[in-house]
Design an enzyme around this catalytic site. Sequence first.
Site, PDB file in Angstrom:
ATOM      1  CD  GLU A 441      -2.596  -1.537   0.006  1.00  0.00           C
ATOM      2  OE1 GLU A 441      -2.808  -0.642  -0.814  1.00  0.00           O
ATOM      3  OE2 GLU A 441      -2.961  -2.703  -0.180  1.00  0.00           O
ATOM      4  N   GLY A 442       1.985   1.193  -0.667  1.00  0.00           N
ATOM      5  CA  GLY A 442       2.929   2.306  -0.719  1.00  0.00           C
ATOM      6  C   GLY A 442       3.969   2.146   0.363  1.00  0.00           C
TER       7      GLY A 442
END
Length: 596
Positions: A441-442
């Site tokens: 998610e980054g």
Amino acid sequence: MPSYKAPIRDMQFLLHEVLGFEDLQSYEAFSEVDRDLADAVLEQSAKFAEEVLTPLNAVGDHEGCTRHEDGSVTTPTGFKDAFKQMTENGWTGLSLDPEFGGQGMPGMLGIAASEMWTSSNMAFAMYPGLTGGAIKAIMSSGTPEQKQTYLPKMIAGDWTGTMNLTEPHCGTDLGLLKTKAVPNGDGTYKISGQKIFISAGEHDMSENIVHLVLARIEGAPAGTKGISLFIVPKFKLDENENPGERNAVSCGSIEEKMGIHGNSTCVMNYDDAEGYLIGEENKGLRVMFVMMNEARIGVGLQGLGQSEVAYQNAAIYAKDRLQGRSLAGPQEEDKPADPIIVHPDVRRMLMETKAFNEAGRALLYWAAKQEDIEKHSDDEKLVEKSDDYLGLLTPVIKGYLTDVSMKTTIDCQQIFGGHGFIEEWGMSQFVRDNRIALIYEGANGVQALDLVGRKLARNGGRALMALNSEIGEFLKENKDNENLSEFMDGLGGAQKKLTEATMWLMQNGMSDPNNAGAGSVDYMHMMGLATLAYMWARMAVVAQAKIDEGSNEKFYPNKLITGRFFMLRMLPMLDAHLAKIKTGAEPVMALEEAAF
């Protein structure tokens, strides 16, 4: 086998005594959600986590998921039955819209329940967790027909959802993606390409899987400006909107992972699969970011969840394991050695974990309240502030909480000594499962860049100014409480140092963007420390008030002791981060590439 006991008392303290859960009853949607109902939900969620999910955690780790020759995937023993029980009890729709079958509970309550499930079985909790994010994406940008078709089934747990972003050649840089979408002329598209690292991409727990897939329509602009988002179900729907013919989407393989073995992380192949545009053409990232931001807060929760369960088991072990004698002299003379909890370094690791967990939980629940306010308040200014807070603090929740939770989880493993390295004690699984939280998610470095490069300057810095103003008012209200001077002095100092770091980045980041990049992670940690200090100061005010009122419950003085530890032993890390930021990019960038 490791154990887990939901920290309900601490959750109740935050919801009812510190963060004002009952304030939400002023909104029509939550008018009937009183303290008794909330506590009943916590107790039943804890029962499900402790009795159903916890025993399956090691099972999922040992068995993993199995892909068969036809591309189908079987989840570990017990997962399918547990998911059925979860759906039958309505847990998958706890805080989702009643219009589509949800129970409509506040997000504050939903995040507390999710914490329990994540602590007890992180891999399992990802299946409903990702579905929740997909639901919110469809809710935000789907057509009325798409909402009616997909949301009731997904909220009920009959169908689950995924997010498909990453491809073999591109991770964070989605502008490089190659998955293509070809219009069929009837409003549908042929989706072709390969996606990797797709959590819950294929499994046996639901009737259908609704994939949200990023792809580029033929002729669309290059880069991120030409990306669209599509709904691609595992099974196409028949005339009655029930799963029918199999779509041309399949699991090519299951990734061999370090942890979260109980979740099927798949390579997904799309071979002219039928898909349906959600939102506008070439604006798919806007929709996907609804899901990604939801997921980023969820990942922060995962970090907290693993830190909490690791702490619980380490505390039990430290009180039971006999080794050595206290430096102050034998504490249990009738035994051959003292329990290791008498040793200061063991106490240090336990205290750092406990202090982090309790403040991290407060920050997450506070953020969940902001989302509840944003959705349901009629006060435009209040909605604006809540939206600003969520935008500013989402990268902090994802990046800072998972960075620190990795350290605390490893520290708890360390307390076990050699036994922590042996699989049968279970501490290794908490470490291995938690490791992904810093990556997906980054990655956390990207979260820090997002914070410094985008979120600070958004709306002229309005979010940080609002947070500083709120903290300033809080400090003014409590400046005369001598019993809390260490908390107020610590918070006030943290605010000043964060402001100093912000000004330095503003003054030096423009002249050399690498200055901002080199200091971004340190700045993210400074903001994390400052916001946790704010949470601790708020908790301390309530705990001290209860003591002053005559409460004899040990919970309150213990809360003050733990918070004081944070202020005196953990908050000073602000100085180190500030010093590193001020060195700028030169020490980081000076070495020639060839020397690496």
